[in-house]
Design an enzyme around this catalytic site. Sequence first.
Site, PDB file in Angstrom:
ATOM      1  N   ASP A 274     -23.289 133.487  29.452  1.00 36.95           N
ATOM      2  CA  ASP A 274     -22.996 132.133  28.978  1.00 36.95           C
ATOM      3  C   ASP A 274     -21.469 132.005  28.955  1.00 36.95           C
ATOM      4  O   ASP A 274     -20.749 132.988  29.149  1.00 36.95           O
ATOM      5  CB  ASP A 274     -23.576 131.922  27.565  1.00 36.95           C
TER       6      ASP A 274
ATOM      7  N   ASP B 288     -18.481 132.089  33.539  1.00 40.45           N
ATOM      8  CA  ASP B 288     -18.557 130.664  33.882  1.00 40.45           C
ATOM      9  C   ASP B 288     -19.382 130.551  35.154  1.00 40.45           C
ATOM     10  O   ASP B 288     -18.939 130.912  36.247  1.00 40.45           O
ATOM     11  CB  ASP B 288     -17.161 130.079  34.096  1.00 40.45           C
TER      12      ASP B 288
ATOM     13  N   TYR C 275     -27.049 113.465  33.784  1.00 43.95           N
ATOM     14  CA  TYR C 275     -27.981 114.483  33.267  1.00 43.95           C
ATOM     15  C   TYR C 275     -29.348 114.303  33.922  1.00 43.95           C
ATOM     16  O   TYR C 275     -29.943 115.257  34.431  1.00 43.95           O
ATOM     17  CB  TYR C 275     -28.077 114.382  31.747  1.00 43.95           C
TER      18      TYR C 275
ATOM     19  N   LYS D 221     -31.049 116.992  36.508  1.00 45.44           N
ATOM     20  CA  LYS D 221     -32.319 117.670  36.231  1.00 45.44           C
ATOM     21  C   LYS D 221     -33.342 117.368  37.332  1.00 45.44           C
ATOM     22  O   LYS D 221     -34.157 118.233  37.680  1.00 45.44           O
ATOM     23  CB  LYS D 221     -32.846 117.283  34.857  1.00 45.44           C
TER      24      LYS D 221
HETATM   25  N1  LIG Z   1     -32.819 120.891  23.740  1.00 43.17           N
HETATM   26  C1  LIG Z   1     -33.533 120.026  24.434  1.00 43.17           C
HETATM   27  O1  LIG Z   1     -34.071 119.055  23.902  1.00 43.17           O
HETATM   28  C2  LIG Z   1     -33.720 120.234  25.916  1.00 43.17           C
HETATM   29  C3  LIG Z   1     -34.734 119.499  26.552  1.00 43.17           C
HETATM   30  C4  LIG Z   1     -34.926 119.669  27.916  1.00 43.17           C
HETATM   31  C5  LIG Z   1     -34.121 120.530  28.627  1.00 43.17           C
HETATM   32  N2  LIG Z   1     -33.130 121.209  27.983  1.00 43.17           N
HETATM   33  C6  LIG Z   1     -32.307 122.112  28.800  1.00 43.17           C
HETATM   34  O2  LIG Z   1     -32.474 123.424  28.336  1.00 43.17           O
HETATM   35  C7  LIG Z   1     -31.297 124.165  28.609  1.00 43.17           C
HETATM   36  C8  LIG Z   1     -30.845 124.845  27.334  1.00 43.17           C
HETATM   37  O3  LIG Z   1     -30.502 123.863  26.410  1.00 43.17           O
HETATM   38  P1  LIG Z   1     -30.434 124.122  24.864  1.00 43.17           P
HETATM   39  O4  LIG Z   1     -31.290 123.101  24.243  1.00 43.17           O
HETATM   40  O5  LIG Z   1     -30.700 125.528  24.571  1.00 43.17           O
HETATM   41  O6  LIG Z   1     -28.933 123.793  24.446  1.00 43.17           O
HETATM   42  P2  LIG Z   1     -27.600 123.657  25.320  1.00 43.17           P
HETATM   43  O7  LIG Z   1     -27.692 122.469  26.206  1.00 43.17           O
HETATM   44  O8  LIG Z   1     -26.466 123.716  24.404  1.00 43.17           O
HETATM   45  O9  LIG Z   1     -27.625 124.991  26.171  1.00 43.17           O
HETATM   46  C9  LIG Z   1     -26.955 125.081  27.368  1.00 43.17           C
HETATM   47  C10 LIG Z   1     -26.253 126.432  27.438  1.00 43.17           C
HETATM   48  O10 LIG Z   1     -25.678 126.539  28.743  1.00 43.17           O
HETATM   49  C11 LIG Z   1     -24.373 127.058  28.602  1.00 43.17           C
HETATM   50  N3  LIG Z   1     -23.575 126.655  29.740  1.00 43.17           N
HETATM   51  C12 LIG Z   1     -23.274 125.405  30.132  1.00 43.17           C
HETATM   52  N4  LIG Z   1     -22.461 125.425  31.200  1.00 43.17           N
HETATM   53  C13 LIG Z   1     -22.253 126.739  31.494  1.00 43.17           C
HETATM   54  C14 LIG Z   1     -21.486 127.418  32.486  1.00 43.17           C
HETATM   55  N5  LIG Z   1     -20.737 126.759  33.380  1.00 43.17           N
HETATM   56  N6  LIG Z   1     -21.501 128.773  32.501  1.00 43.17           N
HETATM   57  C15 LIG Z   1     -22.209 129.465  31.574  1.00 43.17           C
HETATM   58  N7  LIG Z   1     -22.952 128.872  30.613  1.00 43.17           N
HETATM   59  C16 LIG Z   1     -22.958 127.527  30.572  1.00 43.17           C
HETATM   60  C17 LIG Z   1     -23.862 126.468  27.286  1.00 43.17           C
HETATM   61  O11 LIG Z   1     -22.741 127.167  26.764  1.00 43.17           O
HETATM   62  C18 LIG Z   1     -25.109 126.547  26.398  1.00 43.17           C
HETATM   63  O12 LIG Z   1     -25.182 127.765  25.703  1.00 43.17           O
HETATM   64  C19 LIG Z   1     -30.283 123.204  29.193  1.00 43.17           C
HETATM   65  O13 LIG Z   1     -30.290 123.307  30.599  1.00 43.17           O
HETATM   66  C20 LIG Z   1     -30.818 121.868  28.748  1.00 43.17           C
HETATM   67  O14 LIG Z   1     -30.423 120.836  29.619  1.00 43.17           O
HETATM   68  C21 LIG Z   1     -32.920 121.099  26.650  1.00 43.17           C
END
Ligand SMILES: NC(=O)c1ccc[n+]([C@@H]2O[C@H](COP(=O)([O-])OP(=O)(O)OC[C@H]3O[C@@H](n4cnc5c(N)ncnc54)[C@H](O)[C@@H]3O)[C@@H](O)[C@H]2O)c1
Length: 257
Positions: free
Chosen positions: A38, A65, A160, A164
């Site tokens: 991450d 990254d 977004y 997706k």
């Molecule tokens: N929480 C929800 O309601 C939900 C619903 C549908 C889908 N999602 C998807 O699930 C995934 C996880 O989301 P979440 O809810 O745990 O919270 P989140 O969106 O905060 O998690 C995303 C994670 O990706 C990491 N990240 C982003 N860009 C990065 C990069 N360039 N390099 C390394 N790491 C990177 C962030 O630091 C974070 O820890 C995401 O893809 C999000 O779009 C979440």
Amino acid sequence: MDIHFENRRIVVTGAARGIGQGIARAFAERGGTVFACDLLADELAALARSVAPARGGRIETRAVDLTDGQAVAGFVAEAGADGPVDVLVTVAGGVRGQVPRPIEAVDEDSWRAIYDANVMTAFHAAKAVVPGMKAAGRGRIVTISSGAGLRPSMTGIQSYCSSKHAVVGLSRQLAHELGPFGITVNSIAPGFLRTSPDYERQWDGYGPAGQQALVERIAMRRLGQPEDIAWATLFLASDYASWITGQVLPVSGNPFP
Ligand SMILES: NC(=O)c1ccc[n+]([C@@H]2O[C@H](COP(=O)([O-])OP(=O)(O)OC[C@H]3O[C@@H](n4cnc5c(N)ncnc54)[C@H](O)[C@@H]3O)[C@@H](O)[C@H]2O)c1
């Protein structure tokens, strides 16, 4: 069905918190050797300290990254030093602190930031693991897309929703391309979870009445938890899912995404 991952190497991107953290934890607790990455180094360190690996599982964390293709290749090479990566779960993504705006007010940098976080990260990770999986003649890739990959997004953020949809497209195309090599590619489309500051802000924005209405629109009458997404991921990554590929599984407590 006893699903476990002894002697399997699992790469989880976006593992610092929320869904990714739940997935990394679930694999390590079932014997997997987990390589979790991450951007957020402190949260990764906390994850490494708090996981309770079982059945010989362990977890390694690295700050990477994932929009940097070379950095991803280096991380995957490290993960695959003792044998090919068996499972890739691409979780990195999210809305990157953004809020909805009318399309005419969206600048290119904001658009690209979300596209890069969700699509380029998955592209780089898949590209890096596939040679080892092909050589092994087997592999599992699970992408975390969203209900926003199948319909308009509750976030109201155009990039977004578009990104997706792109993750879903990438997953289907890779399933077609990689099936002959014994590699399955599937996507999980989570419903709404209160996992991170971005989603907490979205939740707060609904207010008490909106929050209640949201829960009442969910057939199972509750929000999701990271474990809900992790358990579906474990199945798709397991030997029991060897004839399932190119599918998008909504995990939303609902009969629709
Ligand atoms: N929480 C929800 O309601 C939900 C619903 C549908 C889908 N999602 C998807 O699930 C995934 C996880 O989301 P979440 O809810 O745990 O919270 P989140 O969106 O905060 O998690 C995303 C994670 O990706 C990491 N990240 C982003 N860009 C990065 C990069 N360039 N390099 C390394 N790491 C990177 C962030 O630091 C974070 O820890 C995401 O893809 C999000 O779009 C979440």
